[in-house]
Design an enzyme around this catalytic site. Structure first.
Site, PDB file in Angstrom:
ATOM      1  N   LYS A 113      54.598 -44.112  12.897  1.00 19.10           N
ATOM      2  CA  LYS A 113      54.113 -45.451  12.548  1.00 19.10           C
ATOM      3  C   LYS A 113      55.161 -46.541  12.731  1.00 19.10           C
ATOM      4  O   LYS A 113      54.854 -47.723  12.624  1.00 19.10           O
ATOM      5  CB  LYS A 113      53.574 -45.454  11.116  1.00 19.10           C
ATOM      6  CG  LYS A 113      52.342 -44.576  10.998  1.00 19.10           C
ATOM      7  CD  LYS A 113      51.417 -44.913   9.866  1.00 19.10           C
ATOM      8  CE  LYS A 113      50.129 -44.116  10.091  1.00 19.10           C
ATOM      9  NZ  LYS A 113      49.089 -44.347   9.138  1.00 19.10           N
ATOM     10  N   LYS A 195      45.270 -37.091  17.758  1.00 19.55           N
ATOM     11  CA  LYS A 195      44.264 -36.913  16.704  1.00 19.55           C
ATOM     12  C   LYS A 195      43.380 -38.159  16.556  1.00 19.55           C
ATOM     13  O   LYS A 195      43.842 -39.287  16.796  1.00 19.55           O
ATOM     14  CB  LYS A 195      44.923 -36.567  15.360  1.00 19.55           C
ATOM     15  CG  LYS A 195      45.605 -37.721  14.667  1.00 19.55           C
ATOM     16  CD  LYS A 195      45.708 -37.490  13.145  1.00 19.55           C
ATOM     17  CE  LYS A 195      46.046 -38.805  12.454  1.00 19.55           C
ATOM     18  NZ  LYS A 195      45.666 -38.939  11.092  1.00 19.55           N
ATOM     19  N   LYS A 198      41.914 -43.793  12.523  1.00 18.61           N
ATOM     20  CA  LYS A 198      41.307 -45.113  12.316  1.00 18.61           C
ATOM     21  C   LYS A 198      42.205 -46.231  12.805  1.00 18.61           C
ATOM     22  O   LYS A 198      41.750 -47.359  12.989  1.00 18.61           O
ATOM     23  CB  LYS A 198      40.924 -45.309  10.858  1.00 18.61           C
ATOM     24  CG  LYS A 198      42.053 -45.233   9.870  1.00 18.61           C
ATOM     25  CD  LYS A 198      41.484 -45.336   8.461  1.00 18.61           C
ATOM     26  CE  LYS A 198      42.300 -44.569   7.460  1.00 18.61           C
ATOM     27  NZ  LYS A 198      41.505 -44.056   6.359  1.00 18.61           N
TER      28      LYS A 198
HETATM   29  P1  ATP Z   1      45.485 -42.914  10.309  1.00 17.75           P
HETATM   30  O1  ATP Z   1      45.212 -41.900  11.358  1.00 17.75           O
HETATM   31  O2  ATP Z   1      45.074 -44.273  10.676  1.00 17.75           O
HETATM   32  O3  ATP Z   1      46.837 -42.823   9.714  1.00 17.75           O
HETATM   33  P2  ATP Z   1      43.870 -41.264   8.762  1.00 17.75           P
HETATM   34  O4  ATP Z   1      42.531 -41.304   9.374  1.00 17.75           O
HETATM   35  O5  ATP Z   1      44.752 -40.093   8.934  1.00 17.75           O
HETATM   36  O6  ATP Z   1      44.555 -42.593   9.125  1.00 17.75           O
HETATM   37  P3  ATP Z   1      43.553 -40.906   5.849  1.00 17.75           P
HETATM   38  O7  ATP Z   1      42.476 -41.692   5.214  1.00 17.75           O
HETATM   39  O8  ATP Z   1      44.808 -41.020   5.160  1.00 17.75           O
HETATM   40  O9  ATP Z   1      43.774 -41.522   7.223  1.00 17.75           O
HETATM   41  O10 ATP Z   1      43.111 -39.383   6.036  1.00 17.75           O
HETATM   42  C1  ATP Z   1      42.350 -38.755   5.073  1.00 17.75           C
HETATM   43  C2  ATP Z   1      42.178 -37.273   5.314  1.00 17.75           C
HETATM   44  O11 ATP Z   1      41.596 -37.029   6.578  1.00 17.75           O
HETATM   45  C3  ATP Z   1      43.486 -36.477   5.300  1.00 17.75           C
HETATM   46  O12 ATP Z   1      43.266 -35.257   4.641  1.00 17.75           O
HETATM   47  C4  ATP Z   1      43.768 -36.242   6.749  1.00 17.75           C
HETATM   48  O13 ATP Z   1      44.529 -35.075   6.952  1.00 17.75           O
HETATM   49  C5  ATP Z   1      42.374 -36.075   7.301  1.00 17.75           C
HETATM   50  N1  ATP Z   1      42.327 -36.432   8.725  1.00 17.75           N
HETATM   51  C6  ATP Z   1      42.653 -37.627   9.262  1.00 17.75           C
HETATM   52  N2  ATP Z   1      42.489 -37.616  10.586  1.00 17.75           N
HETATM   53  C7  ATP Z   1      42.021 -36.386  10.896  1.00 17.75           C
HETATM   54  C8  ATP Z   1      41.635 -35.746  12.130  1.00 17.75           C
HETATM   55  N3  ATP Z   1      41.699 -36.389  13.274  1.00 17.75           N
HETATM   56  N4  ATP Z   1      41.214 -34.463  12.078  1.00 17.75           N
HETATM   57  C9  ATP Z   1      41.138 -33.803  10.911  1.00 17.75           C
HETATM   58  N5  ATP Z   1      41.485 -34.342   9.718  1.00 17.75           N
HETATM   59  C10 ATP Z   1      41.921 -35.613   9.698  1.00 17.75           C
END
Ligand code: ATP
Ligand code: LTN
Length: 328
Positions: A113, A195, A198
């Site tokens: 980040k 991955k 958002k």
């Molecule tokens: P960013 O990628 O923008 O940092 P994020 O989508 O990872 O945000 P969180 O809301 O913090 O944001 O994630 C919530 C949960 O979703 C966590 O348990 C994370 O491990 C899971 N997660 C996030 N992205 C993925 C993905 N692409 N595949 C599987 N699990 C995910």
């Protein structure tokens, strides 16, 4: 024997996408009866990057609405908002004093980040994993159901718990992550080498609140290769990702899915996948909207959740303060 404690959370920043749903929320729902569950909306984590106050509030409600709509039962599981339980920030401070700066400098999420090299990332973003450790350790958590990307953060929570226990006597349970074999890392639709996230553009993810037209458009445009045979082959990242999403939403086995798509092309798979996602998300969206129109109901759930969480968390914090020699 008492049930193991499971704790997890999602940030109320931006959209919640099917990666969050399949990687985290779906396994929370599946483990609901097996564990004593605590699910948090981690708003203090969200503000480690700038947030618009109005959207933050709305997203906090929406995240709680999603937990309920997905099937988390607030009668059994505790659902609450992090900033409503002050012990989280207090314990985070204490844990800061046993955390090495080197440990935080090694966190890959922080490195990713701040890749641009500018030095205006907040100290909160740097300290993010310590607050997450506090979230986990306050509740005697044994299990942390998350996606693969959070493994390193849970590892830090384990290390801090062990270090604190060694120094001050047994206080914290040592948590371990639970990460699904399939779905732990849903990849971006427009770039299956990274991955689903958002923070990427909207073509990258399917938000739980996307309309059927948008879902169809995004799936049809998803990056695949030029092959023809539909098979679960991790080397064909785009196709593999679509098949994984298909598998998790349908509950079918790899063999059943491959058989179903014999002699069918990618556009067939994409059409059927879009229909399947729409089928699964439509009832979920109706429930989310129901809760969003009933904020008083959400307030009640969150207030009672915070009260239950606070009771456990303040007890742990009290013990921590005593052990440290802080005057009560
Ligand atoms: P960013 O990628 O923008 O940092 P994020 O989508 O990872 O945000 P969180 O809301 O913090 O944001 O994630 C919530 C949960 O979703 C966590 O348990 C994370 O491990 C899971 N997660 C996030 N992205 C993925 C993905 N692409 N595949 C599987 N699990 C995910
Ligand atoms: N960092 C997590 C969100 C989070 C969390 C937690 C997850 C904050 N505190 C405690 C599990 C346990 C993320 O998903 N980005």
């Amino acid at each position: 024997m008492s049930k193991k404690v499971a704790f997890s959370g999602i940030q109320p920043s931006g959209v919640i996408h099917i990666g969050n749903y399949l990687g985290a929320i779906q396994q929370w729902v599946d483990g609901q009866d097996k564990y004593a569950n605590i699910f948090c909306v981690v708003d203090l984590h969200a503000i480690t990057v700038p947030q618009d106050p109005k959207s933050l509030k709305e997203n906090t409600y929406r995240t709680a609405a999603i937990y309920l709509a997905a099937g988390i039962n607030p009668k059994n599981s505790i659902i609450f908002v992090q900033s409503q339980v002050p012990a989280h920030t207090e314990l985070a401070w204490v844990l800061n004093t046993v955390t090495h700066t080197g440990e935080l400098l090694r966190m890959t999420q922080f490195k990713d980040k701040t890749k641009t090299g500018s030095d205006n990332a907040s100290v909160g973003l740097f300290d993010y994993p310590v607050l997450m450790a506090a979230d986990i350790l306050l509740y005697g958590t044994n299990l942390v159901p998350v996606g693969e990307d959070q493994k390193q953060h849970v590892e830090l929570a384990r290390n801090l718990a062990q270090r604190f226990n060694n120094r001050f006597g047994k206080t914290f349970a040592i948590p371990e992550p639970i990460i699904r074999k399939s779905g732990a890392r849903i990849m971006g639709l427009d770039d299956p080498s990274k991955k689903m996230s958002k923070s990427a553009g909207p073509a990258n993810y399917i938000a739980l609140t996307d309309s059927p037209e948008i879902i169809r458009k995004k799936i049809m445009r998803a990056t695949t290769d030029s092959g023809t045979v539909i098979k679960f082959d991790p080397k064909r990242a785009g196709l593999y990702n679509l098949l994984t999403i298909y598998q998790l939403f349908s509950g079918k086995t790899e063999a059943q899915i491959e058989k179903h798509f014999i002699r069918k092309g990618y556009s067939n798979l994409k059409r059927e996948l879009a229909d399947l996602i729409i089928d699964k998300l439509t009832p979920l969206q109706k429930k989310i909207e129901y809760y969003m129109k009933n904020k008083r109901l959400l307030d009640q759930v969150l207030k009672s959740g915070a009260k239950r969480a606070d009771k456990i968390a303040s007890q742990t914090l009290k013990e921590v303060k005593q052990k440290l020699g802080l005057v009560a």
